[in-house]
Design an enzyme around this catalytic site. Structure first.
Site, PDB file in Angstrom:
ATOM      1  N   GLY A  19      34.686  14.610  19.558  1.00 52.26           N
ATOM      2  CA  GLY A  19      34.500  16.043  19.749  1.00 52.26           C
ATOM      3  C   GLY A  19      34.221  16.347  21.217  1.00 52.26           C
ATOM      4  O   GLY A  19      34.717  17.328  21.778  1.00 52.26           O
ATOM      5  N   ASN A  61      24.898  23.682  16.580  1.00 49.02           N
ATOM      6  CA  ASN A  61      24.458  22.421  15.992  1.00 49.02           C
ATOM      7  C   ASN A  61      22.952  22.335  15.788  1.00 49.02           C
ATOM      8  O   ASN A  61      22.481  21.597  14.942  1.00 49.02           O
ATOM      9  CB  ASN A  61      24.939  21.247  16.849  1.00 49.02           C
ATOM     10  CG  ASN A  61      24.668  21.449  18.325  1.00 49.02           C
ATOM     11  OD1 ASN A  61      25.140  22.411  18.937  1.00 49.02           O
ATOM     12  ND2 ASN A  61      23.886  20.568  18.913  1.00 49.02           N
ATOM     13  N   GLN A 102      30.792  21.472  14.258  1.00 48.05           N
ATOM     14  CA  GLN A 102      29.849  21.621  13.140  1.00 48.05           C
ATOM     15  C   GLN A 102      30.408  22.515  12.033  1.00 48.05           C
ATOM     16  O   GLN A 102      29.851  22.576  10.947  1.00 48.05           O
ATOM     17  CB  GLN A 102      28.523  22.247  13.638  1.00 48.05           C
ATOM     18  CG  GLN A 102      27.701  21.340  14.519  1.00 48.05           C
ATOM     19  CD  GLN A 102      26.916  20.286  13.744  1.00 48.05           C
ATOM     20  OE1 GLN A 102      26.675  20.392  12.534  1.00 48.05           O
ATOM     21  NE2 GLN A 102      26.501  19.239  14.440  1.00 48.05           N
ATOM     22  N   HIS A 127      32.964  12.466  12.752  1.00 43.40           N
ATOM     23  CA  HIS A 127      31.792  11.800  12.175  1.00 43.40           C
ATOM     24  C   HIS A 127      30.734  12.748  11.600  1.00 43.40           C
ATOM     25  O   HIS A 127      29.807  12.296  10.941  1.00 43.40           O
ATOM     26  CB  HIS A 127      31.165  10.823  13.181  1.00 43.40           C
ATOM     27  CG  HIS A 127      30.436  11.441  14.333  1.00 43.40           C
ATOM     28  ND1 HIS A 127      29.097  11.727  14.277  1.00 43.40           N
ATOM     29  CD2 HIS A 127      30.851  11.796  15.561  1.00 43.40           C
ATOM     30  CE1 HIS A 127      28.719  12.232  15.449  1.00 43.40           C
ATOM     31  NE2 HIS A 127      29.771  12.290  16.247  1.00 43.40           N
ATOM     32  N   CYS A 150      21.125  14.998  20.585  1.00 45.61           N
ATOM     33  CA  CYS A 150      21.540  14.672  21.952  1.00 45.61           C
ATOM     34  C   CYS A 150      20.404  14.843  22.947  1.00 45.61           C
ATOM     35  O   CYS A 150      20.404  14.235  23.997  1.00 45.61           O
ATOM     36  CB  CYS A 150      22.708  15.550  22.365  1.00 45.61           C
ATOM     37  SG  CYS A 150      24.033  15.524  21.162  1.00 45.61           S
TER      38      CYS A 150
END
Ligand SMILES: *Cc1c(COP(=O)(O)O)cnc(C)c1O
Length: 383
Positions: free
Chosen positions: A72, A152, A180, A202, A326
């Site tokens: 992504g 997200n 998302q 994923h 992240c």
């Protein structure tokens, strides 16, 4: 002790059907899809099937509009940097929002160092971008608008269709980071009115390290890599056949199951929120109460750091996130919650619970039982 995974917004396990479909392509069907012989063509055919699955899942008119990338993150970089460089003779201004994923924000910051100007739009207290702010930010130099479909961290869904309508008759490229969003909310690139759309594998039960960029027919972007000419020279390198096969199946199934699964997850999320609100209390919901991803619950517990809750739940093998995965490890308050007008203190109090395919009501009950104990304990330390 049973493991309770409630961090599907960070990643998800590879689903059985995808894993099963991938297996032959590691050792039996290992041909290079660029080779002319049959072994190569079999890989090529498998990739083509995945391209069709993904194109159909997002309502693209042709599988040629799907370009496979490594993630992504790469899809976002390719769309934004590749789109801006291709259009640099038409202008140098880009519009984005202040709550984007780092894969968009950092690509925009990089372009600023290359001489582009970027407007980072504000959001309201629910984390929503206003269409009129997009309209007001457009200048004759604007070449690209990039706004995420769903956030997200807090799950808020953005008015992409309305922004698409605003940009419909202009030559401005419109990109959305839908990593998302795809597989959680029914969508078609025609309804959204986007030129470019990023997908990841994923987060929707496909393997890691694979993604795709939808590029509307007729839209041109500069490649970031230069090499053997694969993917119509937009993204050269030998294609990752097993990952692409798994990604294709996972995307197709996620979209097939969308209605049932989004209803189930929304009901579970509402159940969790009402119990937490009533039984634990002193808690705020971050993000929009209804216009949000079905599986996302982002909460701020008064007087307690989200990180502390995460670590206590971790001891019980209950896995949640504080802010976005992240930014975990970095002790910076979430840029999303800051943009929504929360103080640093409230931003540090946030905790994200993201539900998924294997989440049951029993999981939620066990999580709440421990959460309640953890909060009683942590709050007792600060009185
Ligand atoms: C996870 C995520 C990405 C990055 O995708 P990767 O495949 O992990 O590189 C980008 N944007 C959003 C909104 C995400 O949630």
């Amino acid at each position: 002790m049973k493991t309770i995974y409630l961090d599907y917004g960070a990643t998800s396990p590879v689903r059985e059907e995808a894993l099963h479909a991938m297996m032959p392509y590691f050792q039996l069907e290992y041909g290079n899809p660029g080779s002319i012989h049959d072994l190569g063509q079999q890989s090529g055919d498998a990739i083509q099937r995945a391209r069709v699955q993904i194109a159909q899942a997002i309502g693209a008119t042709s599988p040629r509009e799907i370009i496979f990338t490594s993630s992504g993150t790469e899809a976002n970089n390719l769309a934004i940097i590749g789109g801006a460089r291709k259009r640099k003779h038409h202008g140098s201004h880009i519009i984005t929002s202040s709550i984007e994923h780092p894969a968009v924000l950092e690509a925009c910051r990089y372009l600023e160092r290359e001489g582009f100007q970027v407007t980072y739009l504000p959001v309201d207290s629910y984390g929503r971008i206003q269409v009129k702010d997009v309209a007001n930010a457009i200048t004759e130099k604007t070449i690209l608008v990039t706004i995420m479909a769903a956030n997200n961290e807090v799950g808020t869904i953005q008015p992409i269709t309305e922004i698409g309508q605003l940009l419909q008759d202009s030559s401005i490229l419109f990109h959305t980071d839908a990593v998302q969003y795809i597989g959680k909310v029914p969508c078609s690139v025609e309804d959204l009115g986007v030129d470019l759309l990023s997908i990841g594998s994923h987060k929707l039960y496909g393997p890691k390290g694979i993604g795709a960029l939808y590029i509307r027919k007729g839209v041109r972007i500069e490649p970031l890599f230069h090499g053997g000419g694969q993917e119509r020279e937009i993204r050269p390198s030998t294609l990752n056949t097993p990952a692409i096969v798994g990604f294709g199946i996972a995307t197709e199934l996620a979209v097939q199951e969308i209605k049932q699964e989004s209803e189930r997850l929304t009901a579970l999320r509402e159940y969790a929120w009402s119990r937490i609100h009533q039984e634990i209390g002193d808690v705020d919901l971050n993000g929009h109460p209804t216009t949000r991803l079905p599986n996302n619950l982002n909460l701020s517990f008064h007087r307690v750091e989200g990180q502390a809750i995460l670590l206590e739940l971790n001891r019980q093998q209950i896995y949640v996130s504080s802010g976005s995965a992240c930014s975990a490890g970095k002790h910076r308050p979430s840029h999303v919650l800051r943009a929504m007008g929360r103080s640093d203190e409230v931003a540090h109090q946030s905790m994200r619970i993201t539900l998924g395919k294997d989440t049951t009501q029993e999981d939620i009950d066990i999580m709440i039982q421990h959460l309640s104990q953890v909060l009683t304990y942590l709050r007792s330390l600060f009185i």
